[in-house]
Scaffold this motif. Sequence first.
Motif, mmCIF file in Angstrom:
data_model
loop_
_atom_site.group_PDB
_atom_site.id
_atom_site.type_symbol
_atom_site.label_atom_id
_atom_site.label_comp_id
_atom_site.label_asym_id
_atom_site.label_seq_id
_atom_site.Cartn_x
_atom_site.Cartn_y
_atom_site.Cartn_z
ATOM 1 N N GLN A 7 19.020 43.266 33.939
ATOM 2 C CA GLN A 7 19.091 41.982 34.612
ATOM 3 C C GLN A 7 20.143 42.108 35.704
ATOM 4 O O GLN A 7 21.314 41.918 35.496
ATOM 5 C CB GLN A 7 19.475 40.869 33.629
ATOM 6 C CG GLN A 7 19.604 39.513 34.292
ATOM 7 C CD GLN A 7 20.067 38.472 33.304
ATOM 8 O OE1 GLN A 7 19.720 38.521 32.145
ATOM 9 N NE2 GLN A 7 20.853 37.524 33.756
ATOM 10 N N ALA A 8 19.674 42.488 36.902
ATOM 11 C CA ALA A 8 20.583 42.715 38.020
ATOM 12 C C ALA A 8 21.679 43.673 37.565
ATOM 13 O O ALA A 8 21.391 44.733 37.047
ATOM 14 C CB ALA A 8 21.144 41.383 38.516
ATOM 15 N N ALA A 9 22.981 43.285 37.771
ATOM 16 C CA ALA A 9 24.068 44.195 37.427
ATOM 17 C C ALA A 9 24.537 44.006 35.992
ATOM 18 O O ALA A 9 25.396 44.725 35.535
ATOM 19 C CB ALA A 9 25.241 43.983 38.384
ATOM 20 N N LEU A 239 27.521 35.117 37.022
ATOM 21 C CA LEU A 239 26.446 35.373 37.982
ATOM 22 C C LEU A 239 26.996 35.901 39.305
ATOM 23 O O LEU A 239 26.462 36.848 39.887
ATOM 24 C CB LEU A 239 25.641 34.094 38.213
ATOM 25 C CG LEU A 239 24.824 33.590 37.022
ATOM 26 C CD1 LEU A 239 24.317 32.176 37.294
ATOM 27 C CD2 LEU A 239 23.661 34.528 36.736
ATOM 28 N N HIS A 242 28.696 39.566 38.689
ATOM 29 C CA HIS A 242 27.929 40.670 38.122
ATOM 30 C C HIS A 242 26.480 40.756 38.595
ATOM 31 O O HIS A 242 25.744 41.644 38.158
ATOM 32 C CB HIS A 242 27.947 40.591 36.595
ATOM 33 C CG HIS A 242 29.326 40.561 36.009
ATOM 34 N ND1 HIS A 242 30.282 41.502 36.322
ATOM 35 C CD2 HIS A 242 29.920 39.709 35.144
ATOM 36 C CE1 HIS A 242 31.401 41.223 35.666
ATOM 37 N NE2 HIS A 242 31.207 40.148 34.952
ATOM 38 N N THR A 243 26.050 39.846 39.431
ATOM 39 C CA THR A 243 24.691 39.917 39.964
ATOM 40 C C THR A 243 24.757 39.706 41.474
ATOM 41 O O THR A 243 25.814 39.391 42.029
ATOM 42 C CB THR A 243 23.757 38.861 39.343
ATOM 43 O OG1 THR A 243 24.056 37.571 39.909
ATOM 44 C CG2 THR A 243 23.912 38.793 37.835
ATOM 45 N N ARG A 244 23.631 39.833 42.115
ATOM 46 C CA ARG A 244 23.562 39.635 43.567
ATOM 47 C C ARG A 244 22.838 38.341 43.923
ATOM 48 O O ARG A 244 22.262 38.229 45.000
ATOM 49 C CB ARG A 244 22.840 40.826 44.212
ATOM 50 C CG ARG A 244 23.616 42.139 44.114
ATOM 51 C CD ARG A 244 24.817 42.147 45.026
ATOM 52 N NE ARG A 244 25.550 43.403 44.970
ATOM 53 C CZ ARG A 244 26.574 43.692 45.763
ATOM 54 N NH1 ARG A 244 26.973 42.811 46.668
ATOM 55 N NH2 ARG A 244 27.214 44.844 45.649
ATOM 56 N N CYS A 250 22.599 30.584 42.211
ATOM 57 C CA CYS A 250 23.630 30.363 41.194
ATOM 58 C C CYS A 250 23.737 28.869 40.888
ATOM 59 O O CYS A 250 23.852 28.473 39.725
ATOM 60 C CB CYS A 250 24.965 30.910 41.681
ATOM 61 S SG CYS A 250 26.300 30.790 40.475
#
Length: 287
Positions: A7-9, A239, A242-244, A250
């Motif tokens: 899940q993404a990063a 979010l 740790h994600t893009r 978000c």
Amino acid sequence: MVKNGQQAAIRTLRYQDDGVPDGGVEVTTFARLRAMPAGSVHPPVQRADFHVLAIVGAGHGSVTVDFVRHRVEPGTIVWIRPGRVHRWDDITEVDGTLVLFRPESVPHGSPGADPLGPVSWRQPGRPALVRLAADHVRREYDAAGVHRIPGSTAILRALLEVLLLRASDCAPPPPAGREAFTAYAAAVEAHFAVSREVAWYARRLGYSPRTLSRATREAAGRSAKQFIDDRVVLEAKRLLAHTRVTVAECARRTGFDDPANFSKFFRARTGLTPGAFAAQARTSAGR
């Protein structure tokens, strides 16, 4: 038995039993963990749908759970509950036992059922009993893998309960009379992206807003409204760090229809805009 998703990063870990009747309990060691991505030189940030209980016997390192770093050293107990975003750091010399178990494997009423229990603590008093309980679980798990007997599942569940009681016996005691707060915390965890109003939760739970506010203040040192806002901010930080995802995405995932309102909310509580926080988090991660 523990499978990886992406899940993404944030690396998502889900417990799968692969048809093996293990009672929802798996036992491993830090030595085995180091051979996995979680124990690599650049460990991933991950979120599991199961509990991770670590009994540290030797070595020093750390684990970061939801932006808080906890030291790991001989005698430390680490309890990472489902849904917590975490990363193991500097565990090249750490030795000990890790017990992974599904939420339904936690006995009803056990201290481990508290989703806001402590993440780490030392073992004052009777550390040998905790280590013995962990060793007993590990030996039974290893034996069942070689030659499973009809009672293996029940034995593992019973030994897990003993280990949880021993580990919890060493933990800081929870505040007394926190039934209302426990129900409120669980409801907020499930619905923080649906409502940020204390009255909404009070109606669902059958408590008055005043009761929830008093219980939350006593248990968490925060007002009931601040408790909801803290949970929304935590998810937003996860979010953004740790994600893009975009700020707009978000905002949507944390229950805001308008990204501008989300940005105003986030800045009022963190002192940073969502974009500035994301950039700062990425810079820190790069260092």
